[in-house]
Design a protein around this motif. Sequence first.
Motif, PDB file in Angstrom:
ATOM      1  N   ILE A 178      43.987  40.679  38.551  1.00  0.00           N
ATOM      2  CA  ILE A 178      42.714  41.092  37.960  1.00  0.00           C
ATOM      3  C   ILE A 178      42.973  41.713  36.604  1.00  0.00           C
ATOM      4  O   ILE A 178      43.734  42.670  36.481  1.00  0.00           O
ATOM      5  N   ARG A 179      42.376  41.142  35.583  1.00  0.00           N
ATOM      6  CA  ARG A 179      42.436  41.676  34.223  1.00  0.00           C
ATOM      7  C   ARG A 179      43.842  41.742  33.650  1.00  0.00           C
ATOM      8  O   ARG A 179      44.184  42.663  32.915  1.00  0.00           O
ATOM      9  N   THR A 182      49.889  44.072  34.838  1.00  0.00           N
ATOM     10  CA  THR A 182      49.707  45.290  35.632  1.00  0.00           C
ATOM     11  C   THR A 182      50.623  46.417  35.144  1.00  0.00           C
ATOM     12  O   THR A 182      50.166  47.371  34.523  1.00  0.00           O
ATOM     13  N   PRO A 189      46.534  43.170  43.074  1.00  0.00           N
ATOM     14  CA  PRO A 189      45.338  43.739  43.701  1.00  0.00           C
ATOM     15  C   PRO A 189      45.489  43.865  45.212  1.00  0.00           C
ATOM     16  O   PRO A 189      46.282  43.156  45.840  1.00  0.00           O
ATOM     17  N   VAL A 213      35.112  40.802  43.828  1.00  0.00           N
ATOM     18  CA  VAL A 213      36.246  41.340  43.090  1.00  0.00           C
ATOM     19  C   VAL A 213      35.838  42.682  42.504  1.00  0.00           C
ATOM     20  O   VAL A 213      34.939  42.749  41.662  1.00  0.00           O
ATOM     21  N   LYS A 215      36.664  45.516  40.125  1.00  0.00           N
ATOM     22  CA  LYS A 215      37.540  45.520  38.957  1.00  0.00           C
ATOM     23  C   LYS A 215      37.832  46.902  38.381  1.00  0.00           C
ATOM     24  O   LYS A 215      38.830  47.078  37.699  1.00  0.00           O
ATOM     25  N   ASP A 216      36.942  47.853  38.600  1.00  0.00           N
ATOM     26  CA  ASP A 216      37.130  49.152  37.958  1.00  0.00           C
ATOM     27  C   ASP A 216      37.321  50.250  38.998  1.00  0.00           C
ATOM     28  O   ASP A 216      37.200  50.045  40.201  1.00  0.00           O
ATOM     29  N   SER A 220      36.252  50.594  43.250  1.00  0.00           N
ATOM     30  CA  SER A 220      37.362  50.509  44.203  1.00  0.00           C
ATOM     31  C   SER A 220      37.908  51.863  44.615  1.00  0.00           C
ATOM     32  O   SER A 220      38.905  51.922  45.339  1.00  0.00           O
ATOM     33  N   TYR A 229      45.268  48.258  41.091  1.00  0.00           N
ATOM     34  CA  TYR A 229      45.146  47.011  40.325  1.00  0.00           C
ATOM     35  C   TYR A 229      43.951  46.185  40.784  1.00  0.00           C
ATOM     36  O   TYR A 229      43.934  44.967  40.644  1.00  0.00           O
ATOM     37  N   GLY A 230      42.942  46.859  41.331  1.00  0.00           N
ATOM     38  CA  GLY A 230      41.725  46.181  41.744  1.00  0.00           C
ATOM     39  C   GLY A 230      41.759  45.780  43.211  1.00  0.00           C
ATOM     40  O   GLY A 230      42.785  45.899  43.899  1.00  0.00           O
TER      41      GLY A 230
END
Length: 558
Positions: A178-179, A182, A189, A213, A215-216, A220, A229-230
Amino acid sequence: MRKTFKNFANLLLLSGMFVAGGGANSLRAEAPQDAKIAVTGVVSDAEGPIIGASVTEAGNPGNGTATDVEGKYSLRVSPNATIAVAYLGYSTQEVPVNGQTTINVALTADASNLDEVVVIGYGTQKRAELTSAIGSASGKVLENRPIATIGEGLQGVIPNLQIVPGGTAPGQGASFNIRGYTSLSGGGPLILVDGVVQDPNLVNPNDIESVSVLKDAASSAIYGARAAYGVILFTTKSGKKNQKPTFNFSSSWAESAPINLQHTMSALDYVNIMNMSSHNSGSGDIFDARQVGYIKAYNDDPVNNLPVYYDPTVETDGKYGYSGNTDWADVLYKNGGQQQYNISMSGGSESTRYFMSYGFLEQQGILAAYDDSYQRHTINLDLTTDVNKWLTLGAKAKYTYGYEDHPSGGMSQSGLSATGGVLKGDLPPFMPIRHPDGNYAGQGSITNPFAIGDLAGYDQRKVNDLWITGKLTLHPLTGLNVNADFTFNPYSYNRERVVKRFMEKHADGGENVYPWVRDDGVTRYNNNDYYTAINVYTDYTKSIDKNNFWYRRLGRPC
């Protein structure tokens, strides 16, 4: 402030669309325009003109434009065409031209998109109520497609979700990110299937109901440090209330082939260029004139010449000399295949819901030297019942059996492995696959992947993965739920690698051990793991004057 931000975003979108539109218009300038008319108009919503709305000719997306700062557009189309007007968050409108030169379009918000239910940490919310960075997709994007894993079906579907295939060998899964990058030490994730940690590569894509998903940090945070990491949430299918028994069957067949292969030059060109290179560096021939002559003879007339040569007075070591012409990138690979079958049944009454499915997948690899393959069987059972108005019980069972069959790869120095490395750098184009006597070519330092694949053994792997979950939900008050579930997962992984020693045959009848294999040996690896997870949490939802209040208290997560 909202209007200002909207206009700023629209201007950014508009500027990008103008650049793309300019390129398209410059290409279309050469096309005859006699049969087309110019259609103009304004695109708006309840608040006024919309900046940057997409206006295209239906069925011809290459012919399009975008609305300007006043919501105006101009597009040349045929009199009988249909224009399609689209904008993010609005329902797409298609309007027949019917010879009109002025068409104004009023867009309406896409309420169905806002009402979509999205799975979040230990619960669900409507998309319109989300305030954090969450991406989602329906399981429909995975249904009835010739894909082996969930990762294959999600590529390019959810923004910021990056999926990296594990390889082209049968049975290879995918990794999720994700994004982007890492950390220096790696990481990925947290991936949950029905609320517990599970390998998504072992799940049948046809059993997936939805994907979310997170993401932030806001979305989460409930998962703590594991969500650094999501988080990726997969939810499998279940039955619906008051649904008649529904049966579904699907099957697919697919063929795969390697692309963009780097084909080698002819053997004659190869030896001439190698000799030329050696001369340019001040050295002599790498390949003598005798071998070059044999190679040229075979290149000119492969029917009446052999790809090997042998003169016992010259080849005193008793080995063949090679004079063939083999394009290894062409002969090492074949077309692979894939077939899968899925059957499911679902339904429910006012108080009980059920879902059951079975899936079978078989993949055939692309190696010409070994029939590598992968098989997967999946079973999914789900049952939920409302015992009374304050108690709901549920049970879910999922089972996956996977079997992989790959070549052993010989020894590590061969450059080959169970799942890759077949196209080696030391494969000369003048070496044939076999000698005229039927034995495999490849002597001394030259590795023949066909010999390794056919004679050096196998690498087989088996996976048994069973998940059993029991669920209980109490409804003591309206809007208040107390949830508890327990999951037990016995998992086994078995691998058997057999390496066989074989001999290379020489022209004089002699033989010695093929240099890129080990002594006969068997390696067995067994891993048995037992995983348990307990989740206990409460949630409370209350709506007051169309305002939704949602509270969640986590007890013990998995």
